[in-house]
Design a protein around this motif. Sequence first.
Motif, PDB file in Angstrom:
ATOM      1  N   ALA A  85       2.025 -10.314   0.594  1.00 48.44           N
ATOM      2  CA  ALA A  85       0.602 -10.132   0.354  1.00 48.44           C
ATOM      3  C   ALA A  85       0.777  -9.914  -1.330  1.00 48.44           C
ATOM      4  O   ALA A  85      -0.116 -10.491  -2.214  1.00 48.44           O
ATOM      5  N   SER A  86       1.672  -9.148  -1.843  1.00 45.31           N
ATOM      6  CA  SER A  86       1.583  -8.720  -3.086  1.00 45.31           C
ATOM      7  C   SER A  86       2.090 -10.168  -3.779  1.00 45.31           C
ATOM      8  O   SER A  86       1.510 -10.425  -5.162  1.00 45.31           O
ATOM      9  N   TRP A 100      -8.161 -11.897  -0.073  1.00 42.30           N
ATOM     10  CA  TRP A 100      -7.351 -11.918   1.044  1.00 42.30           C
ATOM     11  C   TRP A 100      -6.034 -11.249   0.721  1.00 42.30           C
ATOM     12  O   TRP A 100      -5.463 -10.600   1.667  1.00 42.30           O
ATOM     13  N   GLY A 101      -5.469 -11.484  -0.304  1.00 41.04           N
ATOM     14  CA  GLY A 101      -4.227 -10.799  -0.759  1.00 41.04           C
ATOM     15  C   GLY A 101      -4.229  -9.271  -0.690  1.00 41.04           C
ATOM     16  O   GLY A 101      -3.546  -8.586  -0.084  1.00 41.04           O
ATOM     17  N   ARG A 102      -5.375  -8.603  -1.079  1.00 49.23           N
ATOM     18  CA  ARG A 102      -5.748  -7.149  -1.152  1.00 49.23           C
ATOM     19  C   ARG A 102      -5.695  -6.750   0.327  1.00 49.23           C
ATOM     20  O   ARG A 102      -5.335  -5.757   0.732  1.00 49.23           O
ATOM     21  N   PHE A 104      -4.467  -8.082   3.156  1.00 50.82           N
ATOM     22  CA  PHE A 104      -3.083  -7.974   3.867  1.00 50.82           C
ATOM     23  C   PHE A 104      -2.279  -7.160   3.115  1.00 50.82           C
ATOM     24  O   PHE A 104      -1.415  -6.506   4.089  1.00 50.82           O
ATOM     25  N   GLN A 105      -2.470  -6.753   1.830  1.00 49.17           N
ATOM     26  CA  GLN A 105      -1.659  -5.790   1.117  1.00 49.17           C
ATOM     27  C   GLN A 105      -1.791  -4.424   1.641  1.00 49.17           C
ATOM     28  O   GLN A 105      -0.914  -3.852   1.988  1.00 49.17           O
TER      29      GLN A 105
END
Length: 401
Positions: A85-86, A100-102, A104-105
Amino acid sequence: MNRSKTHHPWLYLILSVCIITPFANDTYVPSLVDMAHVFKTNNISLVMTVFMVGLGASQLFYGPLSDRFGRKPVLLFGLLIFMVASVVIVFADSFAMLLWGRFFQAVGTCSTIVSAMAIARDIYPADKIVKIISMIMAIIGFCAVIAPFWGSFLQSLLGWQGPFIFLLVLGIGYFVIITFMFKESQKSRNYHALKPVQLYGNYRLLLRVNAYCAYIITSACSYGALFAYAAASSIIIVGQFHYSVIAYGALFSINSVAIVLMSILAPKLNKYLSIDRLVLIGALLLSTGSAITLIVNLVLNASIWSLVLPMWVATLGVAMIRPTASSGAMSTAPVEISGSAAALFNFMSFIGGALSTFVIACLQVNPVNFSLFILLLGMMACLVIIYTFGFKLSADKELQQ
C-alpha cells in the motif's frame, strides 16, 4: 514463556512494531496542505478518515486470525499489505488512488496494534499489563513527538511523497526483524476462532461486560479528540495562521510531549489509583482543556497560543485515557479470547477517530467549532465512566481487584 524470556530485550523490540501506527498517522500531517494542492481537493482530511476506517474495520478480522493462526504469521501478513500500500501511495496520480492506498495501508498496520497487545497479554500477567502497555504507549508517544519534525524534514526534502517513502522503509525493516527474531508467543491455537458462531459468541461475551464497554467507548472518545486535533490543527495553523510546515511540526509536537509525559506517569499513578479513576481523571482533563480552548477563543482573538496551549491540557487527558482504558479493557477480557478483545477495543477506538476526522472534513474548521466538538467528546467520556461505575469507582487497587 518463562520469566527470563519475558524480559529479553528482543521482546521489547518486537513490541515496538506498533510504532508504525503513530508514524503512519503523524509523519505525513505536515504535508496535508501540499497534498490538498497537488490533488486539488478541499477534503484532504479524508486521508485520515479512510485510514481510521481501515484501522477500525480490520481489527475485527485480525483478532480472530491472530487467535487461530498465531501472532507471527498474522503480523507478517499485515506488514506485507502495509508495504504494498505504501508503494501505491508513493505513485498515486489521483485522489481516489491516494485514498485506496491509505485504506490498505491502515489494513496492514492494523496487524501491528492487535499483535502487540495480544503478545503482551500472552506473556505478562494481568497485574503487569498496565506497566507494559504504558511502556508501549510511551514509545508511541515519543514517536508522535518526533514524527511531525521528521515529516516536515521529509516534506521539504522529497515533497509530499517523502513521509510515505519513509513508511515503506520502516515496514521493510520490521518485516525482517519479525521474520528472524520473533518466536511465536501464543501457547495454544483457538481452532474455532474464525467460525461465525465463535466470532459472534466472543464479541457478544465481551459486549456483555459493562466495564469493558465503558473502557472502549471512553477510548473511542479520546481517539476521536486526538485525531480531530491532528486533522484540524494542520488546516488552522498552516492554512489559516500561515505558519510554515517546519513550524507546524514543532507546534504539533508540543502536544505530543503530553502523550509521552502521561504514558510515563500513568503506571506510577496506578499504584495509588484504580484504572477506572484514572480514566475518569483523563476524561475530566480532556473536557477541561477543550473548554478552556473554547472560552479563550470566544473571548479573545484566535491565535496560535489560544489553540496550542489549552489543547495541551486536553491532550494530557487523552494520554491518560489511552493506556489506562486499554489496560482496563484487556484485564476484564478472558485470556483465551485476548486477540478478539484487543480487536474489538481497537475497532471502537479507531472508528471514533474515523468519525471525528469525517466531522472535521465536513466542518468549516476554526478554533471555536473545533474546540466545541472536542468538548462534547470529553463530556461523553466523563458521563460513560460515571454512569458505568457510579459511586463504585474504586478508591484504590485493592478495591479494584
